[in-house]
Scaffold this motif. Structure first.
Motif, short mmCIF file in Angstrom:
data_model
loop_
_atom_site.label_atom_id
_atom_site.label_comp_id
_atom_site.label_asym_id
_atom_site.label_seq_id
_atom_site.Cartn_x
_atom_site.Cartn_y
_atom_site.Cartn_z
N GLU A 13 4.63 2.70 2.53
CA GLU A 13 4.18 1.44 1.92
C GLU A 13 2.69 1.50 1.63
N PHE A 14 1.91 2.03 2.58
CA PHE A 14 0.45 2.07 2.39
C PHE A 14 0.08 2.99 1.24
N LEU A 15 0.65 4.18 1.25
CA LEU A 15 0.28 5.14 0.20
C LEU A 15 0.76 4.66 -1.17
N ASN A 16 1.87 3.93 -1.19
CA ASN A 16 2.39 3.44 -2.47
C ASN A 16 1.42 2.46 -3.12
N ARG A 17 0.60 1.79 -2.31
CA ARG A 17 -0.42 0.90 -2.87
C ARG A 17 -1.40 1.67 -3.74
N TYR A 18 -1.55 2.95 -3.44
CA TYR A 18 -2.55 3.75 -4.14
C TYR A 18 -1.90 4.75 -5.10
N ALA A 19 -0.67 4.41 -5.50
CA ALA A 19 0.07 5.35 -6.37
C ALA A 19 -0.74 5.70 -7.61
N PRO A 58 2.99 -2.45 -9.10
CA PRO A 58 3.36 -1.26 -8.29
C PRO A 58 4.87 -1.16 -8.14
N SER A 59 5.33 0.05 -7.94
CA SER A 59 6.76 0.24 -7.73
C SER A 59 7.16 -0.30 -6.36
N ILE A 95 5.60 13.21 -2.39
CA ILE A 95 6.89 12.61 -2.77
C ILE A 95 6.67 11.45 -3.75
N LEU A 96 5.65 10.63 -3.45
CA LEU A 96 5.39 9.48 -4.32
C LEU A 96 4.94 9.94 -5.71
N VAL A 97 4.14 11.00 -5.76
CA VAL A 97 3.71 11.53 -7.06
C VAL A 97 4.93 12.03 -7.84
N HIS A 98 5.81 12.73 -7.14
CA HIS A 98 7.03 13.24 -7.78
C HIS A 98 7.84 12.08 -8.36
N GLU A 99 8.09 11.08 -7.54
CA GLU A 99 8.95 9.98 -7.99
C GLU A 99 8.31 9.20 -9.13
#
Lengths: 285, 331
Positions: free
Chosen positions: B58-64, B107-108, B168-172
């Motif tokens: 969740e935290f890293l997704n904020r900075y996608a 954000p996703s 993983i987030l970069v990939h998705e």
């Protein structure tokens, strides 16, 4: 900033083992990470006595029967570490018929290791070279058979050594702009957190950089530290030739607060990782 | 006392504690970014490995958006050959930038599921994947909980590393490029993810209390940990320095990145503006380590940026009844 810069020359891995394998048909099995498991096994066979000595004091081996087995394997490992040219890695599935290794039938014979046993498949079916803790476990199985222990006892000890060596192990991949690649592994004693090995491998060799760290990270009085503990290994920049690790030394009976230590690895002109030169830089206190 | 810590301290005094179980934060008219709501800085439960893994996602997704920008970092490009620079330049002005801009607005969403509970839900081409998503910006990203926790070296479950999560987030998110006319393969996206991961690792310091002697040998789950990612380098599309600050105690994971963010001279839409003033120094985040403070611990992060010569952020940890430490306050 005041910095201490030191250069160290390294000793390479056990040469007879490599030469014997070059002559004996050993080599890499896959294009990716080829030769790595062989290098790791060479390191494991050469250094197993030291790991067994340290492991003997650990709770994992507290049982009296385990201690006896450990002693028997250690005697064999010490003798064999001096004659690694008698170990050959062989690529011949029919010869081994599924066995990991074949012991010599006569005193002058070679111990033959099944190349494919060094590259087992993981859960996804991909081929993975043995890492150093696994190679130490393999070496324990090998020498426990030579020491005449039952295979179940050998496997038990092997599992314990793998757990012992991997409990505080860290690994970081090195890839300098795609020019040369390798692995950096840090193995530490699970109980005392002291470092047991600081291994750098390219596809051909494994070298232990710990002596260089010991030389570079001396106590304030100029003497070598009584113990050295390293942890939290990571790269510090792109390209990932520079690393950072936290270091703590025991000087005059007590541990000093951890500090940051930096080191750099280099690629040689032939696009292999240079295992002979290492630059260690200690951040000023 | 410098401006940052003065205002944070003042804000701390003027702001009641957020939740009794949560530490006090200096929240208010800080000179940097802000103001932020208590909810934005509140910790997420991280008592179990799965909770920690979820919170990290969740935290890293904020900075996608920034994760995708790091892929294109200036220094990164400078270090690569002309062909790669061309690719980066193309990407900078092309679909990647548009995706980043959309992600900043929307954000996703992350949806956690399990292949074990629902067989087939994460199978693609016969393989079980760690995550899957659609092809539009903002498509939810489904994360397979079975694969984000693994057995640690001590036999206890531990979350996968946060750098792996970033990859993983970069990939998705890369799959969302399909909406902008690009359709990268899985292998290409794995490579992008690995590059971001390497780049992040290069600028990251992780300090765990209890990993080395003479500190007490705490189990991993109980080690207070400060993760600082600070780049003096410029993220090209934002053209300013970016950094993250995550803190973990024995029960929670905190995202304190906003406390170390510098004022943004970048265009808010994330666009590339060559005439925007640059932050030259950036906030050089460092942490000397943990020091004992009474029965607790204190970690101090030092940094500097172009406006104030020196800034300091103190993290105070108090002992926890069941072992380990809890973040008490931030000064």
């Amino acid at each position: 900033m005041k910095e201490l810069v030191l250069f160290g020359l390294l000793f390479l891995g056990p040469a007879p083992f490599r030469e014997a394998n070059a002559a004996g048909g050993g080599g890499d099995i896959v294009n990716n990470g080829g030769g790595l498991a062989e290098s790791n096994l060479a390191y494991a066979l050469g250094h197993l006595p030291r790991y067994l000595e340290r492991a003997a004091t650990h709770a994992l081996f507290a049982d009296a029967e385990l201690q006896r087995d450990l002693g028997a394997i250690r005697a064999v490992a010490e003798a064999e570490a001096r004659r690694l040219d008698r170990v050959r890695i062989v690529d011949d599935r029919a010869l081994f018929a599924g066995a990991e290794f074949l012991l010599p039938t006569e005193a002058s014979g070679f111990t033959r290791v099944n190349l494919h046993a060094l590259y087992p498949n993981d859960a996804t079916g991909a081929t993975r070279p043995l890492n150093v803790p696994q190679a130490l476990g393999f070496a324990v199985r090998l020498w426990s058979a030579k020491a005449g222990l039952a295979s179940t006892r050998g496997r038990d000890l092997s599992d314990r050594i793998v757990r012992y060596a991997s409990y505080r192990s860290e690994t970081s991949a090195f890839d300098y702009l795609g020019n040369c690649s390798g692995l950096v592994s840090l193995l530490s004693d699970p109980a005392t957190r002291e470092s047991l090995g600081f291994l750098v491998t390219n596809d051909k060799q494994v070298v232990d950089l710990l002596p260089q760290f010991r030389a570079a990270l001396r106590c304030p009085n100029g003497r070598p530290a009584e113990s050295l503990a390293l942890a939290q290994l990571r790269t510090t920049m792109i390209p990932s030739s520079h690393y950072q690790v936290r270091s703590s030394q025991r000087c005059e009976g007590s541990w000093r607060a951890a500090e940051d230590v930096f080191f750099a690895l280099r690629c040689k002109t032939d696009r292999t990782l240079d295992l002979e030169q290492l630059e260690i830089r200690r951040s000023a206190r | 006392m410098n401006a940052l810590s003065a205002s944070l301290l003042g804000a701390t005094l003027g702001f009641a504690s957020i939740v009794s179980a949560q530490p006090r934060f200096g929240i208010g008219p800080a000179p940097v970014g802000g103001p932020w709501t208590a909810a934005e800085l509140k910790g997420r439960a991280a008592t179990t490995a799965l909770e920690e893994a979820r919170a990290s996602f969740e935290f890293l997704n904020r900075y996608a958006s920034q994760l995708l920008a790091w892929r294109l970092d200036r220094a990164y490009r400078d270090n690569f050959n002309v062909r790669d620079s061309e690719i980066a330049r193309h990407a900078l002005w092309g679909p990647w930038t548009r995706l980043r801009r959309d992600l900043e607005r929307r954000p996703s969403k992350l949806v956690f599921g399990s292949e074990r509970r629902e067989p087939g839900s994460f199978q693609i081409d016969g393989q079980v994947r760690v995550a899957k998503t659609g092809s539009q910006a903002g498509s939810p990203i489904h994360v397979n909980e079975d694969l984000i926790v693994r057995e640690g070296p001590d036999g206890q479950p531990e979350p996968i590393g946060w750098l792996e999560i970033a990859a993983i987030l970069v990939h998705e998110h890369g799959h969302h490029l399909e909406a902008y006319g690009l359709k990268p393969t899985h292998a290409e996206l794995d490579a992008h993810g690995a590059e971001v991961r390497n780049f992040l690792e290069g600028g990251t310091r992780v300090y765990e209390y209890g990993a080395l002697p003479p500190e007490p040998d705490l189990p991993r789950a109980q080690r207070p940990t400060v993760i600082v990612t600070g780049h003096r380098l410029m993220a090209p599309a934002r053209f300013c320095d970016t950094r993250l600050l995550f803190v973990r105690d024995a029960e929670f994971l905190y995202d304190l990145s906003k406390l170390v963010d510098t004022p943004s001279n970048c265009r808010e839409d994330g666009g590339f503006d060559p005439f925007a003033p640059r932050h030259f120094a950036g906030f050089l985040t460092t942490l000397k380590g943990f020091v004992a403070a009474g029965a607790g611990l204190k970690a101090e992060i030092n940094g500097m940026h172009s406006y104030s010569p020196y800034s300091r952020l103190g993290l105070n940890f108090a002992p926890r009844a069941g072992g380990g430490f809890l973040l008490k306050d931030v000064q």
